[in-house]
Write a protein that holds these residues in place. Structure first.
Motif, PDB file in Angstrom:
ATOM      1  N   GLN A   1     113.803 -13.128  40.901  1.00 41.01           N
ATOM      2  CA  GLN A   1     113.105 -13.606  42.137  1.00 41.01           C
ATOM      3  C   GLN A   1     112.650 -12.099  42.816  1.00 41.01           C
ATOM      4  N   VAL A   2     113.772 -11.236  42.917  1.00 40.95           N
ATOM      5  CA  VAL A   2     113.182  -9.976  43.546  1.00 40.95           C
ATOM      6  C   VAL A   2     112.255  -9.199  42.672  1.00 40.95           C
ATOM      7  N   VAL A   3     112.397  -9.418  41.404  1.00 38.10           N
ATOM      8  CA  VAL A   3     111.376  -8.573  40.409  1.00 38.10           C
ATOM      9  C   VAL A   3     109.870  -9.231  40.977  1.00 38.10           C
ATOM     10  N   ALA A   4     109.975 -10.532  40.792  1.00 36.81           N
ATOM     11  CA  ALA A   4     108.482 -11.050  41.168  1.00 36.81           C
ATOM     12  C   ALA A   4     107.982 -10.658  42.615  1.00 36.81           C
ATOM     13  N   GLU A   5     108.975 -10.642  43.443  1.00 38.85           N
ATOM     14  CA  GLU A   5     108.473 -10.448  44.874  1.00 38.85           C
ATOM     15  C   GLU A   5     107.899  -8.783  44.982  1.00 38.85           C
ATOM     16  N   ARG A   6     108.744  -7.982  44.139  1.00 35.93           N
ATOM     17  CA  ARG A   6     108.348  -6.500  44.117  1.00 35.93           C
ATOM     18  C   ARG A   6     106.968  -6.373  43.186  1.00 35.93           C
ATOM     19  N   LEU A   7     106.681  -6.933  42.082  1.00 36.99           N
ATOM     20  CA  LEU A   7     105.483  -6.801  41.555  1.00 36.99           C
ATOM     21  C   LEU A   7     104.518  -7.351  42.474  1.00 36.99           C
ATOM     22  N   ALA A   8     104.679  -8.394  43.211  1.00 42.48           N
ATOM     23  CA  ALA A   8     103.517  -8.942  44.196  1.00 42.48           C
ATOM     24  C   ALA A   8     103.216  -7.855  45.021  1.00 42.48           C
ATOM     25  N   ALA A   9     104.480  -7.455  45.656  1.00 42.18           N
ATOM     26  CA  ALA A   9     104.086  -5.968  46.863  1.00 42.18           C
ATOM     27  C   ALA A   9     103.402  -5.006  45.933  1.00 42.18           C
TER      28      ALA A   9
ATOM     29  N   ALA B   1     103.070 -15.146  37.857  1.00 45.03           N
ATOM     30  CA  ALA B   1     103.344 -16.236  37.502  1.00 45.03           C
ATOM     31  C   ALA B   1     104.790 -16.402  37.265  1.00 45.03           C
ATOM     32  N   ILE B   2     105.494 -17.414  38.062  1.00 47.52           N
ATOM     33  CA  ILE B   2     107.003 -17.619  37.929  1.00 47.52           C
ATOM     34  C   ILE B   2     107.121 -18.585  36.995  1.00 47.52           C
ATOM     35  N   VAL B   3     108.166 -18.490  35.972  1.00 44.93           N
ATOM     36  CA  VAL B   3     108.345 -19.399  34.935  1.00 44.93           C
ATOM     37  C   VAL B   3     110.128 -19.702  35.383  1.00 44.93           C
ATOM     38  N   TYR B   4     110.259 -21.034  35.652  1.00 44.95           N
ATOM     39  CA  TYR B   4     111.605 -21.453  35.936  1.00 44.95           C
ATOM     40  C   TYR B   4     112.016 -22.545  35.023  1.00 44.95           C
ATOM     41  N   ALA B   5     113.431 -22.680  35.169  1.00 43.13           N
ATOM     42  CA  ALA B   5     113.683 -23.664  33.823  1.00 43.13           C
ATOM     43  C   ALA B   5     113.791 -24.987  34.710  1.00 43.13           C
TER      44      ALA B   5
ATOM     45  N   ASP C   1     109.309 -22.651  44.296  1.00 40.35           N
ATOM     46  CA  ASP C   1     108.239 -22.876  45.295  1.00 40.35           C
ATOM     47  C   ASP C   1     108.485 -22.061  46.580  1.00 40.35           C
ATOM     48  N   ALA C   2     109.554 -21.644  46.771  1.00 42.50           N
ATOM     49  CA  ALA C   2     109.982 -20.738  47.950  1.00 42.50           C
ATOM     50  C   ALA C   2     109.634 -19.434  47.325  1.00 42.50           C
ATOM     51  N   THR C   3     109.712 -18.798  46.405  1.00 43.72           N
ATOM     52  CA  THR C   3     109.463 -17.800  45.923  1.00 43.72           C
ATOM     53  C   THR C   3     107.889 -17.579  46.099  1.00 43.72           C
ATOM     54  N   VAL C   4     107.193 -18.655  45.506  1.00 43.88           N
ATOM     55  CA  VAL C   4     105.800 -18.556  45.511  1.00 43.88           C
ATOM     56  C   VAL C   4     105.224 -18.362  47.109  1.00 43.88           C
ATOM     57  N   ALA C   5     105.790 -19.234  47.951  1.00 43.81           N
ATOM     58  CA  ALA C   5     105.637 -19.214  49.431  1.00 43.81           C
ATOM     59  C   ALA C   5     105.683 -17.769  49.952  1.00 43.81           C
ATOM     60  N   ALA C   6     106.798 -17.186  49.392  1.00 41.28           N
ATOM     61  CA  ALA C   6     107.126 -15.779  50.232  1.00 41.28           C
ATOM     62  C   ALA C   6     106.140 -14.986  49.640  1.00 41.28           C
ATOM     63  N   ILE C   7     105.610 -14.859  48.550  1.00 39.46           N
ATOM     64  CA  ILE C   7     104.701 -13.995  47.718  1.00 39.46           C
ATOM     65  C   ILE C   7     103.168 -14.350  48.591  1.00 39.46           C
ATOM     66  N   THR C   8     102.797 -15.505  48.771  1.00 42.92           N
ATOM     67  CA  THR C   8     101.631 -15.841  49.223  1.00 42.92           C
ATOM     68  C   THR C   8     101.565 -15.542  50.687  1.00 42.92           C
ATOM     69  N   GLY C   9     102.652 -15.912  51.339  1.00 45.96           N
ATOM     70  CA  GLY C   9     102.718 -15.601  52.775  1.00 45.96           C
ATOM     71  C   GLY C   9     102.567 -14.187  53.303  1.00 45.96           C
ATOM     72  N   ASN C  10     102.821 -13.224  52.346  1.00 51.11           N
ATOM     73  CA  ASN C  10     102.717 -11.928  52.448  1.00 51.11           C
ATOM     74  C   ASN C  10     101.412 -11.312  51.951  1.00 51.11           C
ATOM     75  N   GLY C  11     100.518 -12.294  51.645  1.00 47.42           N
ATOM     76  CA  GLY C  11      98.867 -11.956  51.228  1.00 47.42           C
ATOM     77  C   GLY C  11      99.039 -11.936  49.583  1.00 47.42           C
ATOM     78  N   GLY C  12      99.957 -12.081  48.951  1.00 42.70           N
ATOM     79  CA  GLY C  12      99.869 -12.132  47.465  1.00 42.70           C
ATOM     80  C   GLY C  12      99.357 -13.240  46.853  1.00 42.70           C
TER      81      GLY C  12
END
Length: 244
Positions: A19-27, A33-37, A44-55
């Protein structure tokens, strides 16, 4: 699609280090694209955090050991963002047990995710990552520590160390790097669960920095390998504060 948009696929990107890797790459400016089991809420929360920061981000559920499912995910990402530049395979499971008592069914499950899954993801990455891209896998520092109960998990991650330099050479001429990061003990909910304070302190003191790693420590190295670290190729990079 935005012109010159760089795009990353992160497996295991809904929780913990992934999750932190995904957010760092977005930054860093990548669409992610997040792949989850199975944990849709966390993804969805991780996607929202990224898009909320403009990513830009999307989430897809898939078993990384299923080649048809992963091919479909990569198709979706290419359709949505126009291509793929970075693949980070951080998905993995861990089962700890002495060899003499090892539940072989648990070993098979770990093999499917940690070995077969890694080959499925790297196969898709090898076919699709664009020129100038990077493929980054997750190994573990515990291979060098040889801790009791970790044999099966360490063996599954040893397969990553074998895969990485071979794939790097197979991609000769593509300008695509292939590496692995091998974290030491890292302060995630999964790591801390079930451990008393004395155990956590002892593990923190195994390195000369005298602390646990953080997911941000690991993400920083992934960011380097995904971006400016073009002369690092075919390597397993130990990210553990000097523990081993």
């Amino acid at each position: 699609m935005t012109e010159n948009l760089r795009v990353a696929v992160v497996t295991g990107g809904s929780r913990g280090i992934g999750q932190v890797v995904a957010e760092r790459l977005a930054a860093d400016g990548l669409a992610v694209a997040i792949v989850y089991a199975s944990n849709k809420e966390a993804a969805d929360a991780t996607v929202a955090a990224i898009t909320g920061n403009g990513g830009r981000a999307l989430a897809r559920s898939a078993d990384i050991g299923d080649e048809a499912a992963m091919s479909a995910v990569f198709d979706d990402v290419e359709a949505e963002f126009g291509g793929i530049d970075v693949v980070v395979n951080s998905a993995g499971i861990m089962h700890l047990q002495p060899v003499a008592e090892l539940d072989l069914a648990a070993l098979d499950r770990m093999h499917r995710t940690n070995i077969r899954g890694a080959f499925v993801v790297n196969q898709q990455a090898a076919r699709r990552v664009r020129t100038g891209g990077a493929i980054i896998n997750f190994s573990t520092s515990v291979k060098k520590l040889a801790l009791p109960t970790y044999a099966a998990y360490a063996a599954s991650k040893g397969a990553i160390d074998a895969l990485v330099p071979v794939l790097a050479k197979e991609l000769r001429g593509r300008d695509v790097t292939v590496n692995a990061v091998a974290p030491g003990p890292t302060a995630t909910d999964l790591f801390l669960e079930g451990k008393d304070e004395a155990t956590v302190t002892a593990m923190a003191n195994m390195n000369p920095m005298q602390r646990l790693g953080t997911p941000a420590d690991i993400a920083e190295v992934v960011s380097f390998l995904a971006g400016p670290g073009r002369w690092v190729n075919g390597q397993t990079v130990y990210v553990n504060g000097g523990m081993v």
